[in-house]
Each structure stands twice: as C-alpha cells, then as structure tokens.
Design a protein around this motif. Structure first.
Motif, short mmCIF file in Angstrom:
data_model
loop_
_atom_site.label_atom_id
_atom_site.label_comp_id
_atom_site.label_asym_id
_atom_site.label_seq_id
_atom_site.Cartn_x
_atom_site.Cartn_y
_atom_site.Cartn_z
N PRO A 66 0.74 -1.12 0.09
CA PRO A 66 0.18 0.04 -0.13
C PRO A 66 0.69 1.24 0.12
O PRO A 66 0.24 2.15 -0.72
CB PRO A 66 -0.70 0.17 1.46
CG PRO A 66 -0.87 -1.42 1.58
CD PRO A 66 0.44 -2.08 1.12
N PHE A 67 1.83 1.41 0.78
CA PHE A 67 2.73 2.51 0.75
C PHE A 67 3.48 2.78 -0.63
O PHE A 67 3.15 3.89 -0.97
CB PHE A 67 3.69 2.34 1.90
CG PHE A 67 4.57 3.79 2.18
CD1 PHE A 67 4.00 4.78 2.50
CD2 PHE A 67 6.03 3.54 2.03
CE1 PHE A 67 4.57 5.87 2.54
CE2 PHE A 67 6.69 4.79 2.19
CZ PHE A 67 6.01 6.00 2.66
N VAL A 68 4.22 1.76 -1.18
CA VAL A 68 4.79 2.06 -2.52
C VAL A 68 3.79 2.18 -3.27
O VAL A 68 4.15 3.26 -4.16
CB VAL A 68 5.55 0.51 -2.69
CG1 VAL A 68 5.96 0.84 -4.20
CG2 VAL A 68 6.63 0.32 -1.67
N ALA A 69 2.62 1.66 -3.17
CA ALA A 69 1.49 2.10 -4.38
C ALA A 69 1.09 3.48 -4.27
O ALA A 69 1.08 4.12 -5.22
CB ALA A 69 0.33 1.19 -4.03
N THR A 73 1.14 6.33 -6.97
CA THR A 73 -0.26 7.14 -7.51
C THR A 73 0.26 8.55 -7.45
O THR A 73 -0.07 9.27 -8.15
CB THR A 73 -1.26 6.82 -6.58
OG1 THR A 73 -1.23 5.23 -6.44
CG2 THR A 73 -2.53 7.32 -7.03
N PHE A 74 0.86 8.89 -6.23
CA PHE A 74 1.01 10.33 -5.97
C PHE A 74 2.20 10.78 -7.00
O PHE A 74 2.08 12.22 -7.40
CB PHE A 74 1.12 10.82 -4.67
CG PHE A 74 -0.45 10.83 -4.07
CD1 PHE A 74 -0.95 12.24 -4.09
CD2 PHE A 74 -1.18 9.82 -4.00
CE1 PHE A 74 -2.32 12.13 -3.77
CE2 PHE A 74 -2.38 10.01 -3.80
CZ PHE A 74 -3.18 11.22 -3.44
N SER A 75 2.95 10.22 -7.62
CA SER A 75 4.06 10.61 -8.40
C SER A 75 3.23 10.80 -9.68
O SER A 75 3.52 11.78 -10.43
CB SER A 75 5.12 9.73 -8.62
OG SER A 75 5.86 9.36 -7.32
N PRO A 249 -10.38 4.04 1.45
CA PRO A 249 -10.24 3.09 0.62
C PRO A 249 -8.91 3.05 -0.38
O PRO A 249 -8.00 4.00 -0.09
CB PRO A 249 -11.40 3.46 -0.69
CG PRO A 249 -11.50 5.08 -0.28
CD PRO A 249 -11.37 5.22 1.19
N PRO A 250 -8.45 2.05 -0.96
CA PRO A 250 -7.14 1.80 -1.38
C PRO A 250 -6.94 2.69 -2.62
O PRO A 250 -5.72 2.64 -3.46
CB PRO A 250 -6.97 0.32 -1.63
CG PRO A 250 -8.21 0.05 -1.86
CD PRO A 250 -9.26 0.59 -0.88
N PHE A 251 -7.91 3.34 -3.09
CA PHE A 251 -8.01 4.34 -4.29
C PHE A 251 -7.57 5.66 -3.92
O PHE A 251 -7.90 6.10 -2.99
CB PHE A 251 -9.29 4.11 -5.06
CG PHE A 251 -10.10 3.01 -5.03
CD1 PHE A 251 -9.40 1.76 -5.60
CD2 PHE A 251 -11.08 2.79 -4.45
CE1 PHE A 251 -10.04 0.67 -5.18
CE2 PHE A 251 -11.69 1.71 -4.10
CZ PHE A 251 -11.38 0.61 -4.72
#
Lengths: 303, 434
Positions: A66-69, A73-75, A249-251
């Motif tokens: 989740p952290f790497v994701a 996402t934010f890059s 949520p994970p999105f």
C-alpha cells in the motif's frame, strides 16, 4: 557595566530570534529528530521504544504494497496536477491582468477560495456538489439531460472520484498561485513591451512567449516547486472526501493518509514504521525537488 | 456515532441521578466542597475514614445523545469512595486515548476497547478480580472485546449493534420478502431499485467498512479463530462471500454518495433507499419518521453452512496502569459498572438505544421489549459477533479492507486479494505470538 556594541547586537539578535527559534526547536526540530530515532526502533504504542531494529522499518515500508502504491499514485498525480495548476493559474493571472475594469474584484474572487478551509470545502464538494443522490448539484445538472444520478466518489470504473478531488484541489489552490503570478506580471517593466512592439513583435503569443514567460522565470520555478511539494503532501481534501472514521479506500490514497492510519490509527499505533515512511517520503520530496531545480537551472541571475 | 456539541441541559442534571443512590446520598450535588456522603459501601471502596479522598480522572468520548454527560457526572458525583472528575472528549477520542496511555498517569479510568499492544506495553490493568463473580452475566462477544489472552481488561458498559433496516411498504410494493440469504439480499436490492430509489445503503464506500465482518460471518468464518491465534478467513468461502459485495456494487442497486453516511438514518428516512445497514441507535429517529413502516433483520447467511449475524461493540471501563491510584480506580469501576445496576440500565437505555451489556439487565429494559427493538435484542443474544477484536491490529485491518475494496469496487480477483490479506494477518499474528 557598559555593554560593548557587539554584545548589545548579539543580545538584541537573540532577544528577537530566540523565542521563535525555541518554538521551532520544540515543535519542529525535536519531533523531526525524534521521528528519525523512532524509525530505527520497534515502536508500537510508545514514543520511548527499547527494541532497536535497524533498517527493518524502512525495508518493511519499501516492500509494503500500500505505501509503495501510494507513492506511485502520487508521483503520477504530481506529473498531472503540477502542469495543470501551473497553466491554469498563469492563464487566470494573465486574464485578470488584462482586465480594463474590476481588476481588484476579480482578483479577490479568484483568491478567496484559498482563504476557505480545506475541510469545509471538501465537505461541500462531497455532500452537495458531487453527492451521489439525485439532488446533488452535478447530478441535478445531469438530470436535466435525463441522465441517472452518478455516484461521483463511489465509482471506480472509470475513476470519477478524481474529478471530485482534482476540482476541489484546483478551486482551493489556483487563486494562491494566480496571486503569485499577478505580482510577477506587474513587476515586468513596461518598456520591454514597448521595445518589443518597436522591433515588430506581434502582440499576443509572440510577446508572451519571448517577453512575459522569460520574465516570469523565477516565479514559475517557485510555483512549480510549491506545487510539487504540495502534491506529495496531499492530505486534507483527500482525507475528508474519501475517508471516514473506519478507514480510507485503497484508491487515491495519499502517502500521508496511509502513514496517518499506520501511526495514529485506533487499531494500534505503529510509530516506528510510520516514522520510517515519513522519512522516506521526505527524502523522496527532497530528491524530486533537487532534480526539478537542476532541470530548470534555478539561478537568481535569471530574475 | 454522530457527535454534536451539546448544551448542558440543566433541567436534566437534577433528575438524572439514580434514585437509590440519590436517596442514600441526601443532598450531594457533587460540587467541590460538599461534605462526602457517609454511605456504607459494599463496593470494596477504601473505607479508611481518616485518609483524604483521592481524586480520579475519568474520560469518556462525546456521546451524541442529550443527557448522557449529566448522567455520568451524576454517577461520578455520587461515588463515596473518591472524588471523580468526568472529562468529556469531543473529536478523535480513540487516538487521544492511545496517546494518553503511552506515558501519562491521566486518565485513571476511561472507556475503550482493549488492544493487545496496550497489554503488551503494560498500559492497562487486568480487572479479572472485580468482574469475576458476574463474568457470566456479560454476553460472550461483548466480553471478548475486552479480553486478551484470557484476562479481562475492561468492564463492558453498553452494547451497540448494527442491523438491516427495511421499509415494509416498499418491499410489499415490489413483492419482495425480507431477505434470508445473501443472494436474496442482492436480488431484493436490485428489485427495489427504481424511480430514483436505491435498494440498499451500506455506507458510501459500498459496504466495505460495514459489511466485511457480516460477510465473513455469513460464510461461517471470522477475522481470527482458535483463540485469536489463527487467521479465520483463510478459506475459499471468504472470497466467495466478498465477491457478493462486488455483485452489489456493480448491479446499480447500492446507494452511493449519500450526504449522510451509513451511521445516520437520513438516507433511509428520506426514502433514498429501501433498505439500510445502520445502528440500533437510530430506532427512535426512524420510528419518529416512519412509524411502524420498518422492520429489522440481521445480516443474512451466505448459504446453509453459514449463519445470520449482527456485529456488536462495547466500550469497556478500563484502568490506566500508570495511574497513581490504580486500586482506587478499580474500586470505582467495580462500584459503577458492576454494582450499580440501575445506573448501568439507565446509561444504556434512557438516552439512546443501546443494549445493556449484562444479560440480566436486558429483560429489565422497557424500551427493548417490543417491536423492532425486541427483534434486535434477539439477534444480539443469538447471532452477535465481534468486529475484529483486541488482537486484530491496524495493519491487518488495512490489509483486509483494501482487499475487500478492490474486490468490491474494481472486480479484482477475490481469491488472490483475500490471500494477500491472509498473509498480512498471519505475519501480524507471528509478530504477536511468535
């Protein structure tokens, strides 16, 4: 006893700077140092840990899905939102700057949202503009065309929640960057434009491209930097639009939101891993910022 | 639960004191400087008459119902063994408690659900010695919420639960029977979705937050099993149950993006949905709006090998291990949450709709004897489960809710996603128990 001038200056310096520095030390530097310390320990529900784990927390966070994701996402989010904010705020500034009347009025109108609380704006976006029911503003407009109500924050295919998040963010931030550009525009000497006109430069794009943009260089770099840091530090509007007391949520989960739940979640506070994640994020922002500085050759001579 | 800033209703303050205690205490108003009432106590409170009374700090979160604050202040004021200061904590109470427990002697007494890490860090004290005689009076799920490795750390105060509310008239009009299985629920939700009304509302996240537990239980599974030493959903049936949520999220029958989320009855009473998963605490508001045009159901079973279920949660009264007055704090907890049964009954049922934590008090609760409330009491007695529990950590919870969100919303592979959550939960158990 007569104090020498130098001593007096020193005393005055510390008299003025001291209290502020003390506050900064207590509320910023010590916690940052402590966070760094915690990141090397197994610190669950304690800020005085005893079990040293070396780089385990870092390894865990970097292998943590989740952290790497969220960093990924934010890059992507940054690559998208930074140019968009830049172009729109510059366009607003140029537009307002060219008004013949009511300039102050429009400047205020565009700047006002920046003074609005992120939380309040988020709740308005979530519960009235983009609520999923038939009387939400967006759905009322769609209803006029006979389209069924859309669940803006709840639709993942296509990811409509980005529309809610990005519009809220733009509405809140554009005004601030617009003011920066406006100030810079008003500092451009008029004689440059006159000289350009004499040299036969066409008003409009040509003048903008060769006179205005180069003159805005310093401000542009600052706006890009602020924007980039802002994108990685996203929290308020995301947390308030997408999250609730039970989780997120994970999105579209910003790194800070994930770290918030890790370090301060009610299901147990893992301050070691949370701190490690915070340090990783800080380093990432620093590296990206330096790269950007290199890319745009940020030097003062340009201004 | 909904929180709102509350005015002190002084009119209630005088009347909320419990009859028996008030009678015994004469004119004790609880103001500083009042002479302590000299009541013979059976509560094991320190009876050394020479020693000055200690002052205990007791923390509550901000209850949404009017009158609770005055009530708990009155309970505290009528305690003869010590001076008790009640502190009301609006905002993010759970995080505040965790922070306070790390290195503060305050609060002495507080309400929470125990977490295994608190026990590992010696932040709370076991209350086995005071709950002992009445331990069997508490319902098992509620007691499990306060138990770590066989020891009880909190005395349950009042039970909250969630159920499926449905509009009888809407179901009749659509020719739908109250659903008894998850498939019937999906079918009913889609039949009830028409003319701008949605079939079901289970939260703006599409039910991920509220229905994860019920879906596990519907398949006869749980978060953890084998005395919390093993992951309870490492089973293909959990993936099958979670994929039902995907069906619900993709067939257009779920209400999403409602202005008020699942814990508020707004969407249901405004007719935005025919069924809503929400808390028992909303019965009074729903009844005011709809009279008798509603019924309640537990979350249905997945199939014949599963069971219907309702989740229960209960804050328990706990004692801070770093308190300067651990014994006095324990004595106060025993007095209020074990001995003062009238106060406990009033606390649970007078201000809002909660089920008393003790079985023996449920039958005495007037508000819970008839209609939907009585149905809910039956569900709590027969089908209650604990959400997560003391050993279910933040890490495990994030992993599972991410998995369920991806299955429900993105249509990700249920088996692979569930497996990923199982792996994380297993590594957490390994960390905790080796």
């Amino acid at each position: 006893m007569k104090l020498s001038r130098k001593t007096r200056d020193t005393l005055a310096f510390w008299g003025f700077v001291g209290p502020f520095l003390l506050g900064l030390a207590i509320f910023a530097y010590v916690p940052i140092g402590w966070s760094l310390y915690l990141s090397f320990f197994d610190a669950r529900n304690t800020v005085t840990p005893s079990v040293f784990v070396g780089l385990d927390n870092y390894a865990h966070m970097l292998s943590d899905g989740p952290f790497v994701a969220s960093l990924g996402t934010f890059s992507v989010f940054a690559v998208f939102i930074v140019p968009l904010t830049f172009v729109l705020s510059l366009a607003l500034a140029v537009g307002v700057n060219q008004l013949r009347f009511a300039k102050a009025f429009f400047r205020s109108v565009f700047f006002l949202p920046f003074a609005c609380s992120y939380v309040v704006a988020s709740l308005i976006w979530k519960t009235s503009l983009f609520s999923g029911v038939r009387y939400g503003l967006a759905n009322t407009v769609l209803g006029v065309f006979g389209i069924d109500p859309v669940a803006w924050t709840g639709t993942v295919h296509p990811p409509l929640y980005w529309i809610v998040l990005v519009t809220a963010r733009l509405w809140l931030q554009l005004g601030f960057y617009m003011i920066l550009f406006l100030a810079a525009l008003q500092r451009i000497p008029q004689h440059l434009y006159e000289a350009a006109w004499l040299d036969g430069a066409k008003p409009g794009w040509q003048v903008f491209r060769h006179i205005t943009l180069p003159q805005l260089r310093a401000t542009s770099v600052a706006v890009l930097l602020l924007n980039l840091i802002n994108a990685y530090q996203a929290f308020d509007e995301f947390y308030n639009i997408m999250g609730d007391s039970r989780g997120y949520p994970p999105f579209a989960r910003p790194p800070l939101v994930y770290l918030y739940y890790t370090s301060l979640g009610s299901g147990g506070q893992d301050l070691g891993r949370g701190s490690a994640g915070a340090i990783i994020l800080a380093l990432l922002i620093a590296v990206v910022t330096l790269l950007q500085g290199k890319l745009f050759r940020f030097d003062r001579s340009a201004s | 639960m909904q929180q709102r800033s509350r005015r002190a209703f002084l009119s209630l303050a005088g009347t909320a004191a419990v009859g028996a205690v008030a009678a015994a205490c004469g004119s004790n108003t609880g103001r500083p400087g009042d002479p302590p009432p000299s009541t013979a106590m059976s509560a094991g409170a320190p009876t050394t008459s020479q020693a000055p009374k200690v002052t205990l700090q007791q923390w509550y979160h901000a209850y949404g119902e009017d009158g609770v604050q005055e009530a708990v202040k009155n309970y505290a004021a009528s305690y003869p063994g010590a001076k008790v200061n009640v502190v009301w904590n609006p905002g993010d109470y759970d995080s505040k408690i965790v922070t306070a427990l790390q290195n503060s002697p305050v609060p002495d007494v507080f309400e929470a659900q125990v977490k295994i890490d608190w026990v590992r860090q010696n932040q709370v004290v076991s209350l086995d010695d005071i709950i002992g005689p009445v331990k069997n009076d508490f319902s098992p799920a509620v007691l499990a919420a306060q138990t770590v490795e066989g020891k009880v750390y909190g005395i349950p105060q009042a039970t909250d639960t969630q159920v499926l509310f449905y509009r009888k008239s809407m179901l009749q009009a659509a020719g739908v029977q109250p659903p008894q299985t998850v498939d019937e629920l999906i079918d009913a939700a889609s039949k009830l979705s028409k003319d701008g009304v949605k079939g079901l509302f289970a939260g703006n996240d599409g039910g991920v937050g509220t229905l994860t537990g019920p879906l596990l239980w519907s398949a006869g599974l749980d978060y953890l099993k084998n005395n919390n030493r093993e992951v309870g959903f490492d089973d293909p049936r959990s993936a099958a149950a979670f994929s039902k949520l995907h069906t619900l999220n993709t067939n257009g029958s779920l209400l999403l993006g409602a202005p008020a989320d699942w814990s508020d009855p707004g969407a249901f009473v405004d007719g935005l949905c025919a069924m809503q998963w929400t808390g028992l605490w909303n019965v009074p508001k729903v009844r005011d709006a709809l009279n008798d045009d509603f019924g309640v159901l537990p979350f249905p079973k997945l199939d014949d090998s599963g069971k219907p279920s309702v989740p229960v949660g209960a804050y328990g009264a706990m004692v801070n291990a770093k308190s300067a007055h651990v014994n006095e704090a324990k004595a106060f907890v025993k007095w209020l949450w074990i001995d003062q049964t009238d106060s406990q009954l009033e606390f649970a049922t007078r201000y809002g709709f909660h089920v008393p934590a003790r079985q023996s008090l449920i039958d005495k609760a007037q508000t819970l004897q008839t209609g939907p409330a009585a149905d809910v009491v039956k569900f709590v007695k027969e089908n209650s489960h604990l959400i997560g529990g003391p050993v279910w950590t933040q890490t495990s919870n994030t992993a599972l809710s991410d998995a369920v969100a991806k299955i429900a919303k993105e249509g990700a592979d249920p088996v692979a996603q569930t497996k990923a959550a199982v792996t994380v939960a297993q590594s957490e158990l390994k960390r905790l128990f080796g």
